[in-house]
Design a protein around this motif. Structure first.
Motif, PDB file in Angstrom:
ATOM      1  N   UNK A  31       0.828  -1.206   0.000  1.00 46.26           N
ATOM      2  CA  UNK A  31       0.000   0.000   0.000  1.00 46.26           C
ATOM      3  C   UNK A  31       0.866   1.263   0.000  1.00 46.26           C
ATOM      4  N   UNK A  32       1.983   1.237   0.710  1.00 41.16           N
ATOM      5  CA  UNK A  32       2.876   2.386   0.755  1.00 41.16           C
ATOM      6  C   UNK A  32       3.496   2.657  -0.613  1.00 41.16           C
ATOM      7  N   UNK A  33       3.902   1.606  -1.313  1.00 43.52           N
ATOM      8  CA  UNK A  33       4.487   1.780  -2.646  1.00 43.52           C
ATOM      9  C   UNK A  33       3.444   2.307  -3.626  1.00 43.52           C
ATOM     10  N   UNK A  34       2.213   1.835  -3.512  1.00 47.98           N
ATOM     11  CA  UNK A  34       1.140   2.322  -4.379  1.00 47.98           C
ATOM     12  C   UNK A  34       0.868   3.801  -4.102  1.00 47.98           C
ATOM     13  N   UNK A  35       0.841   4.186  -2.847  1.00 48.34           N
ATOM     14  CA  UNK A  35       0.609   5.591  -2.495  1.00 48.34           C
ATOM     15  C   UNK A  35       1.747   6.466  -3.007  1.00 48.34           C
ATOM     16  N   UNK A  36       2.968   5.953  -2.965  1.00 50.67           N
ATOM     17  CA  UNK A  36       4.110   6.732  -3.460  1.00 50.67           C
ATOM     18  C   UNK A  36       3.987   6.975  -4.955  1.00 50.67           C
ATOM     19  N   UNK A  37       3.489   5.978  -5.696  1.00 51.24           N
ATOM     20  CA  UNK A  37       3.313   6.174  -7.139  1.00 51.24           C
ATOM     21  C   UNK A  37       2.179   7.153  -7.415  1.00 51.24           C
ATOM     22  N   UNK A  38       1.115   7.089  -6.645  1.00 51.22           N
ATOM     23  CA  UNK A  38      -0.035   7.973  -6.866  1.00 51.22           C
ATOM     24  C   UNK A  38       0.340   9.425  -6.574  1.00 51.22           C
ATOM     25  N   UNK A  39       1.070   9.653  -5.499  1.00 49.86           N
ATOM     26  CA  UNK A  39       1.404  11.016  -5.089  1.00 49.86           C
ATOM     27  C   UNK A  39       2.828  11.381  -5.491  1.00 49.86           C
ATOM     28  N   UNK A  94       7.918  13.638 -18.265  1.00 52.61           N
ATOM     29  CA  UNK A  94       8.893  12.852 -17.509  1.00 52.61           C
ATOM     30  C   UNK A  94       8.181  11.765 -16.710  1.00 52.61           C
ATOM     31  N   UNK A  95       7.070  12.114 -16.097  1.00 47.83           N
ATOM     32  CA  UNK A  95       6.291  11.131 -15.340  1.00 47.83           C
ATOM     33  C   UNK A  95       5.773  10.034 -16.250  1.00 47.83           C
TER      34      UNK A  95
END
Length: 115
Positions: A31-39, A94-95
């Protein structure tokens, strides 16, 4: 000196097994990795620069002659707005071209290579 009453050194587990705890840790990491990609900051910075770039560019297109003369003949709002638009589009490109890495696949403990 005060003596502590006898008791267990560790608090009870409340019914959680090591597997339950490990599963919860893996789930939270995912969940933390998913949140990092989203934000991803590139998305936020790029979006804000595009938004403000559009606003400043529109202001530059509608500037009066007095405002342009005040800036010594340079339509500063137009050029600044276009620069902000380009920078925002750069961040968004870039994203798109280099997205954040997905989390590594889960490997059960039994299949991990031995060192």
């Amino acid at each position: 000196m005060t003596e502590q009453p006898p008791g267990p050194e560790h608090p009870p587990h409340h019914g959680y097994t090591d597997e339950d705890v490990q599963r919860e840790v893996v789930d939270l990491e995912h969940k933390s990795a998913t949140a990092a990609r989203i934000f991803d900051l590139r998305r936020i910075i790029g979006g804000l620069f595009v938004l403000y770039g559009v606003i400043v560019t529109l202001t530059g297109l509608t500037d009066s002659d007095a405002a342009i003369d005040k800036a010594q003949g340079v339509n500063i709002n137009l050029w600044t707005g276009l620069g902000m638009l380009l920078l925002g589009l750069f961040f968004l490109a870039w994203l798109k071209l280099r997205p954040a890495k997905p989390p590594p696949p889960d490997v059960p403990r039994e299949q991990k290579p031995a060192d």
